[in-house]
Design an enzyme around this catalytic site. Sequence first.
Site, PDB file in Angstrom:
ATOM      1  N   HIS A 121       0.741  -1.250  -0.046  1.00  0.00           N
ATOM      2  CA  HIS A 121      -0.056   0.066   0.263  1.00  0.00           C
ATOM      3  C   HIS A 121       1.006   1.194   0.044  1.00  0.00           C
ATOM      4  O   HIS A 121       1.985   1.237   0.701  1.00  0.00           O
ATOM      5  CB  HIS A 121      -1.027  -0.066   1.157  1.00  0.00           C
ATOM      6  CG  HIS A 121      -1.783   1.034   1.317  1.00  0.00           C
ATOM      7  ND1 HIS A 121      -1.628   2.331   1.782  1.00  0.00           N
ATOM      8  CD2 HIS A 121      -3.266   1.072   1.262  1.00  0.00           C
ATOM      9  CE1 HIS A 121      -2.685   3.056   1.671  1.00  0.00           C
ATOM     10  NE2 HIS A 121      -3.784   2.130   1.557  1.00  0.00           N
ATOM     11  N   GLN A 201      -4.204  -4.773   7.349  1.00  0.00           N
ATOM     12  CA  GLN A 201      -4.987  -5.971   6.824  1.00  0.00           C
ATOM     13  C   GLN A 201      -4.846  -7.155   7.637  1.00  0.00           C
ATOM     14  O   GLN A 201      -5.493  -8.320   7.283  1.00  0.00           O
ATOM     15  CB  GLN A 201      -4.631  -6.097   5.417  1.00  0.00           C
ATOM     16  CG  GLN A 201      -5.091  -5.068   4.544  1.00  0.00           C
ATOM     17  CD  GLN A 201      -6.444  -4.447   4.308  1.00  0.00           C
ATOM     18  OE1 GLN A 201      -7.210  -5.118   5.031  1.00  0.00           O
ATOM     19  NE2 GLN A 201      -6.759  -3.119   4.000  1.00  0.00           N
ATOM     20  N   LYS A 224     -10.183  -0.380  10.754  1.00  0.00           N
ATOM     21  CA  LYS A 224     -10.425  -1.588   9.806  1.00  0.00           C
ATOM     22  C   LYS A 224     -10.844  -2.799  10.723  1.00  0.00           C
ATOM     23  O   LYS A 224     -10.869  -3.856  10.232  1.00  0.00           O
ATOM     24  CB  LYS A 224      -9.159  -1.862   9.244  1.00  0.00           C
ATOM     25  CG  LYS A 224      -8.947  -0.889   8.088  1.00  0.00           C
ATOM     26  CD  LYS A 224      -7.765  -1.414   7.199  1.00  0.00           C
ATOM     27  CE  LYS A 224      -7.052  -0.221   6.437  1.00  0.00           C
ATOM     28  NZ  LYS A 224      -7.703   0.440   5.344  1.00  0.00           N
TER      29      LYS A 224
HETATM   30  N1  7TS Z   1      -1.580  -0.449   4.791  1.00  0.00           N
HETATM   31  C1  7TS Z   1      -2.537  -1.297   3.981  1.00  0.00           C
HETATM   32  C2  7TS Z   1      -2.058  -2.683   3.838  1.00  0.00           C
HETATM   33  C3  7TS Z   1      -3.873  -0.827   3.965  1.00  0.00           C
HETATM   34  O1  7TS Z   1      -4.684  -1.884   3.280  1.00  0.00           O
HETATM   35  C4  7TS Z   1      -4.035   0.365   4.320  1.00  0.00           C
HETATM   36  C5  7TS Z   1      -5.419   0.841   4.072  1.00  0.00           C
HETATM   37  C6  7TS Z   1      -3.249   1.270   4.934  1.00  0.00           C
HETATM   38  C7  7TS Z   1      -1.815   0.729   4.959  1.00  0.00           C
HETATM   39  C8  7TS Z   1      -3.476   2.547   5.175  1.00  0.00           C
HETATM   40  O2  7TS Z   1      -4.114   2.542   6.595  1.00  0.00           O
HETATM   41  P1  7TS Z   1      -4.825   4.031   7.088  1.00  0.00           P
HETATM   42  O3  7TS Z   1      -5.704   3.353   8.062  1.00  0.00           O
HETATM   43  O4  7TS Z   1      -3.712   4.926   7.575  1.00  0.00           O
HETATM   44  O5  7TS Z   1      -5.591   4.724   5.968  1.00  0.00           O
HETATM   45  N2  7TS Z   1      -6.227   0.562   2.736  1.00  0.00           N
HETATM   46  C9  7TS Z   1      -7.414   0.713   2.091  1.00  0.00           C
HETATM   47  C10 7TS Z   1      -8.006  -0.010   1.163  1.00  0.00           C
HETATM   48  O6  7TS Z   1      -7.453  -0.981   0.948  1.00  0.00           O
HETATM   49  N3  7TS Z   1      -8.819   0.812   0.799  1.00  0.00           N
HETATM   50  O7  7TS Z   1      -9.022   1.923   1.420  1.00  0.00           O
HETATM   51  C11 7TS Z   1      -8.065   1.846   2.539  1.00  0.00           C
END
Ligand code: 7TS
Length: 406
Positions: A121, A201, A224
């Site tokens: 990501h 995830q 999440k």
């Molecule tokens: N790393 C992974 C593997 C993710 O899936 C996400 C968010 C993040 C980091 C970032 O997380 P945050 O809470 O700091 O934003 N993934 C997703 C997605 O798959 N669709 O929308 C957000």
Amino acid sequence: MDVKAVRKHFPILDQKVNGHPLVYLDSAATSQKPDVVIEAMDSYYRKINANIHRGVHTLGSLATDAYEEAREKVRRFINAGSTEEVIFTRGTTTSLNTVAYSYARAFLKEGDEIVITPMEHHANLIPWQQAAKATGATLKYIPLQKDGTIDLEDVRKTVTERTKIVAMAHVSNVLGTINPVKEVAAIAHEKGAVMVVDGAQSAPHMKVDVRALDVDFYAFSSHKMIGPTGIGVLYGKKALLEKMEPFETGGEMIDVVDLYESTWKQLPWKFEAGTMPIAEAIGLAAAIDFLEQIGLEAIHDHEIRLANYALERLSAIDGLEIYGPRKRVGLITFNLKGVHAHDVATALDNLGIAVRAGHHCAQPLMKWLCVPATARASFYVYNTEEDVDRLYEGLLKTKEFFADVL
Ligand code: 7TS
């Protein structure tokens, strides 16, 4: 696991969208929240709202206690050795940036290497690009196998004596791949590198034990894992956190402030500048209670069952391409031949089915897949086989619709 009973705790699921009962298949982007989380936050605001770690009044100490109890709950959840190693942040992105700024920029120099994978990501990619640029270190990639997994032989070839950081998603948000982070951490440590794991995830969907994995940093987001937005966690080994300078400064993260010099509080507060998301920490604690009552193993098994069922049903649709390995978490990324992923998601939305479409903040991975975008259905504790059936039927209708139009 009694999914029907679980669903009763998620009021948002009980509604119609575009005239159809909602099927929510976008938990990898953000999960829904159970009543207990909403009530815990509501109760905090109604009864004990006050700032924490400041002053002595009763509400302030009740709020501080609740916030620190949440930290202890997180510690147990990931089996960290001490609450000193559990830092609250804004989410995975901030957690990873904290490591990139406070560790990588401080300790890396020209000639050093940072090793990541093309399945990351952007939150676990751009901070390392920037850190490499700032320090003169080189960014290197472990290649992907055809099915979107990594091979430990490739890890051994890519990680060298010059590697200082290996950073990797525990689970890919696009392919659903579960990476062997314990084995990769062992290779990183052999070469003297630290292992950073993006757990956005994985923490919501499987039992994570940071000590058993022996990783140095582990980042995840509350939103999440049925908790509120605005809060996440950075786990870090104490010895590493102790030698790092704070990423942000100000507020109650200080010990003594003088006109030209300041000193910091002990861990973990050194890394918590400004007023923290207090209600959110309390909401996260309620989320952990809820998940643990069901059991992370049961949740994981439920999602694997759903993913296998979905793989079986969706594979029967002619013209539907599914990406990623057979062994995966509860997440399926696909494209319908000849139809853009955004059109697929819009057509499904018209049927009350919420999936995500786009590059999923993983543009290098889209390039690797040779597609501009994909659609993605992701499952969680509240999804059912009927949800998968609705997705299957929705995709058949979508296919028919576009066959007539195109
Ligand atoms: N790393 C992974 C593997 C993710 O899936 C996400 C968010 C993040 C980091 C970032 O997380 P945050 O809470 O700091 O934003 N993934 C997703 C997605 O798959 N669709 O929308 C957000």
